[in-house]
Design a protein around this motif. Structure first.
Motif, PDB file in Angstrom:
ATOM      1  N   ILE A  13       0.868  -1.180   0.000  1.00  0.00           N
ATOM      2  CA  ILE A  13       0.000   0.000   0.000  1.00  0.00           C
ATOM      3  C   ILE A  13       0.901   1.225   0.000  1.00  0.00           C
ATOM      4  O   ILE A  13       1.831   1.313   0.804  1.00  0.00           O
ATOM      5  N   LEU A  17      -1.167   6.552   1.579  1.00  0.00           N
ATOM      6  CA  LEU A  17      -2.458   6.011   2.007  1.00  0.00           C
ATOM      7  C   LEU A  17      -2.390   5.443   3.418  1.00  0.00           C
ATOM      8  O   LEU A  17      -3.418   5.253   4.061  1.00  0.00           O
ATOM      9  N   ILE A  56      -7.945   2.731  -0.403  1.00  0.00           N
ATOM     10  CA  ILE A  56      -7.528   1.476   0.215  1.00  0.00           C
ATOM     11  C   ILE A  56      -8.609   0.417   0.018  1.00  0.00           C
ATOM     12  O   ILE A  56      -8.314  -0.725  -0.340  1.00  0.00           O
TER      13      ILE A  56
END
Length: 61
Positions: A13, A17, A56
């Motif tokens: 990720i 984020l 996400i």
């Protein structure tokens, strides 16, 4: 083999984020000017946090 070309999602990720949502300013007084500035700042921070959360969620769908 039809399955050999399947798409694999990265479990990484992006750092932007993963950053926590910013703290909100405390409302110091009830004057119109202060309330307006506080409201604009709060809405901007909310929208930024919401868009990170949605990114996400979309990445893991």
């Amino acid at each position: 083999m039809g399955c050999s070309n399947s798409t694999h999602l990265s479990s990484t990720i992006p750092a932007n984020l993963l950053a926590p949502c910013p703290d909100l300013q405390k409302l110091e007084d009830g004057t119109g000017r202060t309330l307006l500035i506080w409201s604009v700042d709060t809405v901007a921070k909310y929208n930024e946090c919401k868009s990170k959360h949605e990114a996400i969620v979309k990445a893991f769908e």
